[in-house]
Scaffold this motif. Structure first.
Motif, PDB file in Angstrom:
ATOM      1  N   UNK A 125      -4.273  -4.711 -12.084  1.00 20.75           N
ATOM      2  CA  UNK A 125      -3.296  -4.475 -10.823  1.00 20.75           C
ATOM      3  C   UNK A 125      -4.450  -4.090  -9.379  1.00 20.75           C
ATOM      4  N   UNK A 126      -5.383  -3.616  -9.917  1.00 20.27           N
ATOM      5  CA  UNK A 126      -6.220  -2.851  -8.505  1.00 20.27           C
ATOM      6  C   UNK A 126      -6.566  -4.004  -8.522  1.00 20.27           C
ATOM      7  N   UNK A 127      -7.331  -4.965  -9.071  1.00 20.45           N
ATOM      8  CA  UNK A 127      -8.628  -5.813  -8.561  1.00 20.45           C
ATOM      9  C   UNK A 127      -7.613  -7.118  -8.300  1.00 20.45           C
ATOM     10  N   UNK A 128      -6.005  -6.886  -8.386  1.00 15.95           N
ATOM     11  CA  UNK A 128      -5.708  -8.702  -8.131  1.00 15.95           C
ATOM     12  C   UNK A 128      -4.712  -8.263  -6.476  1.00 15.95           C
ATOM     13  N   UNK A 130      -7.112  -6.259  -4.979  1.00 14.05           N
ATOM     14  CA  UNK A 130      -8.643  -6.197  -4.066  1.00 14.05           C
ATOM     15  C   UNK A 130      -8.544  -7.711  -4.006  1.00 14.05           C
ATOM     16  N   UNK A 131      -9.078  -8.416  -4.374  1.00 15.30           N
ATOM     17  CA  UNK A 131      -9.298  -9.949  -4.530  1.00 15.30           C
ATOM     18  C   UNK A 131      -8.648 -10.235  -2.975  1.00 15.30           C
ATOM     19  N   UNK A 132      -6.769  -9.916  -3.299  1.00 15.28           N
ATOM     20  CA  UNK A 132      -5.626 -10.370  -2.175  1.00 15.28           C
ATOM     21  C   UNK A 132      -5.870 -10.210  -0.930  1.00 15.28           C
ATOM     22  N   UNK A 133      -6.539  -8.833  -1.226  1.00 17.81           N
ATOM     23  CA  UNK A 133      -6.961  -8.168   0.535  1.00 17.81           C
ATOM     24  C   UNK A 133      -5.527  -7.285   1.012  1.00 17.81           C
ATOM     25  N   UNK A 134      -4.683  -7.310  -0.116  1.00 15.16           N
ATOM     26  CA  UNK A 134      -3.245  -6.857   0.132  1.00 15.16           C
ATOM     27  C   UNK A 134      -2.704  -5.922  -0.991  1.00 15.16           C
ATOM     28  N   UNK A 135      -2.140  -4.464  -0.827  1.00 23.37           N
ATOM     29  CA  UNK A 135      -1.999  -3.896  -1.375  1.00 23.37           C
ATOM     30  C   UNK A 135      -0.241  -3.728  -2.264  1.00 23.37           C
ATOM     31  N   UNK A 136      -0.423  -3.840  -3.548  1.00 27.87           N
ATOM     32  CA  UNK A 136       1.273  -4.351  -4.072  1.00 27.87           C
ATOM     33  C   UNK A 136       1.597  -6.072  -4.328  1.00 27.87           C
ATOM     34  N   UNK A 137       0.527  -6.937  -3.936  1.00 22.74           N
ATOM     35  CA  UNK A 137       0.393  -8.213  -4.295  1.00 22.74           C
ATOM     36  C   UNK A 137       0.634  -8.300  -5.655  1.00 22.74           C
ATOM     37  N   UNK A 138       0.588  -7.723  -6.379  1.00 21.23           N
ATOM     38  CA  UNK A 138       0.198  -7.851  -7.995  1.00 21.23           C
ATOM     39  C   UNK A 138       1.701  -7.258  -8.150  1.00 21.23           C
ATOM     40  N   UNK A 139       2.731  -6.511  -7.803  1.00 19.20           N
ATOM     41  CA  UNK A 139       4.046  -6.452  -8.401  1.00 19.20           C
ATOM     42  C   UNK A 139       4.976  -7.983  -7.618  1.00 19.20           C
ATOM     43  N   UNK A 140       4.355  -7.773  -6.268  1.00 18.39           N
ATOM     44  CA  UNK A 140       5.004  -8.991  -5.686  1.00 18.39           C
ATOM     45  C   UNK A 140       5.295 -10.108  -6.666  1.00 18.39           C
ATOM     46  N   UNK A 141       4.485 -10.454  -7.050  1.00 18.71           N
ATOM     47  CA  UNK A 141       4.178 -12.092  -7.877  1.00 18.71           C
ATOM     48  C   UNK A 141       4.822 -11.612  -9.088  1.00 18.71           C
ATOM     49  N   UNK A 142       4.438 -10.921  -9.697  1.00 22.21           N
ATOM     50  CA  UNK A 142       6.276 -10.928 -10.833  1.00 22.21           C
ATOM     51  C   UNK A 142       7.252 -10.487 -10.619  1.00 22.21           C
ATOM     52  N   UNK A 143       7.327  -9.503  -9.415  1.00 28.30           N
ATOM     53  CA  UNK A 143       8.579  -9.697  -9.131  1.00 28.30           C
ATOM     54  C   UNK A 143       9.505 -11.094  -8.658  1.00 28.30           C
ATOM     55  N   UNK A 144       8.083 -11.945  -7.559  1.00 26.46           N
ATOM     56  CA  UNK A 144       8.744 -13.366  -7.115  1.00 26.46           C
ATOM     57  C   UNK A 144       8.887 -14.420  -8.916  1.00 26.46           C
TER      58      UNK A 144
END
Length: 370
Positions: A125-128, A130-144
């Motif tokens: 999650x933290x690496x994802x 960081x790469x996306x440049x957006x806090x919470x991107x990892x969790x949102x993708x899973x939810x989507x």
């Protein structure tokens, strides 16, 4: 504008990449969007996109990929997608997952959306984020992903591979399985746009790239019958170049947010090409007669060693944009090819490594939603 309609017959294009907007909440440093992003005020309106889709279907196009930027940045996304479906096109939404609400997804499903492709940046999650440049991107993708599956829409997970995540391909494929994706696309970074700007921070080592190939083959065997895994060797480490887009101006069209029609998404990097716009020309005329589409069609433009190569109608000289970016000459043999006299330059470039990302960002005045 009057055009000559006596041009030779061409095969019909099969696919249309519709870049609805360059707006995106993420800052992915591997993004292939151009450095000069189209402003929201220049984006095609809903009705124009509907006309483009009807013209595409009449031309022979079978599928449209609704992309960006992030397509959900447009409030009229459900209307745009529905118009593509009503034109008889198979509709695939390519999304980051950020900003795509369940209400919007419900409207898309009701309008006939056929498929969703969501990208993931890493299994950590933290690496994802960081790469996306957006806090919470990892969790949102899973939810989507869960929302897409709940709506009964087929899901593809896109994994963009580079030095920061290449050691975790197996974990990312496991994520795709957990998301109940039917397909996973393992796409090594292609160095155009922002990705070229960040090449030194993204380029894997040769050892990493070759190990990744063996990992993917093992995963295909392990998960056969559970998920389809598509992948390709990274460009800079290939022996022969890819037949970019199936050959210049042969299979697909790319419409930018402002309406320019390109043979491929990176074609604007080549100076001197004349791109026609759907605001002034029909898609059929652009496909057949546009100077940009005809610039590298066929083989007459080729120099040696491509001109006498038996693979010339398999790879069509490789990628014209990559050839220009690496040699300064769009007519050159793609240096990725081991037969290119400049192939050694590619190997040297691949050894240049850095650790700092320059994130894809709009200028502040360009991000106002329409």
């Amino acid at each position: 504008m009057t055009v000559d309609r006596a041009a030779p017959q061409l095969p019909a294009p099969l696919g249309l990449l519709a870049e609805l907007t360059h707006r995106c909440p993420l800052g992915c440093p591997y993004c292939s969007n151009p450095l000069a992003l189209d402003a929201p005020k220049d984006e095609l309106d809903t009705q124009t996109w509907a006309r483009v889709f009807r013209e595409a279907a009449s031309l022979g196009v079978l599928q449209v990929h609704l992309s960006g930027g992030e397509p959900a940045s447009r409030r009229d996304l459900p209307e745009i997608a529905k118009s593509a479906s009503e034109a008889g096109l198979y509709t695939n939404l390519i999304t980051s997952g950020i900003g795509l609400t369940d209400k919007t997804l419900d409207a898309l499903a009701s309008g006939g959306l056929d498929h969703v492709q969501v990208s993931i940046q890493d299994s950590e999650p933290s690496s994802a984020d960081t790469i996306a440049g957006y806090d919470g991107a990892f969790a949102r993708k899973h939810a989507l992903a869960g929302q897409v599956v709940a709506h009964g829409i087929p899901l593809t997970v896109n994994i963009v591979v580079h030095r920061r995540n290449i050691e975790r391909i197996d974990d990312m494929v496991a994520m795709a399985l957990a998301m109940k994706a039917a397909r996973v696309e393992i796409a090594h970074v292609q160095y155009y746009g922002w990705a070229l700007k960040n090449r030194a921070a993204l380029m894997p080592t040769p050892e990493q790239a070759m190990h990744a190939v063996s990992v993917v083959e093992a995963l295909r065997k392990q998960h056969h019958g559970k998920i389809v895994i598509d992948s390709a060797l990274p460009d800079y480490y290939a022996r022969y170049p890819k037949p970019c887009m199936g050959g210049w101006g042969r299979r697909s069209l790319n419409v930018t947010p402002s309406g320019k029609v390109l043979p491929c998404h990176a074609a604007e990097v080549i100076p001197g090409l004349e791109f026609w716009n759907v605001r002034e020309h029909s898609l059929a005329d652009i496909w057949r007669l546009s100077p940009a589409f005809n610039a590298f069609r066929g083989t007459d433009w080729m120099a040696e060693p491509c001109r006498s190569c038996p693979k010339q109608r398999e790879d069509f000289g490789g990628c014209r944009c990559q050839a220009f970016l690496l040699t300064g000459d769009a007519h050159a043999t793609d240096p990725v090819c081991h037969l290119s006299p400049l192939h050694d330059d590619v190997a040297r470039i691949a050894k240049v490594h850095d650790e700092k990302f320059e994130y894809r960002r709009y200028q502040r005045e360009s991000v106002t939603a329409s």
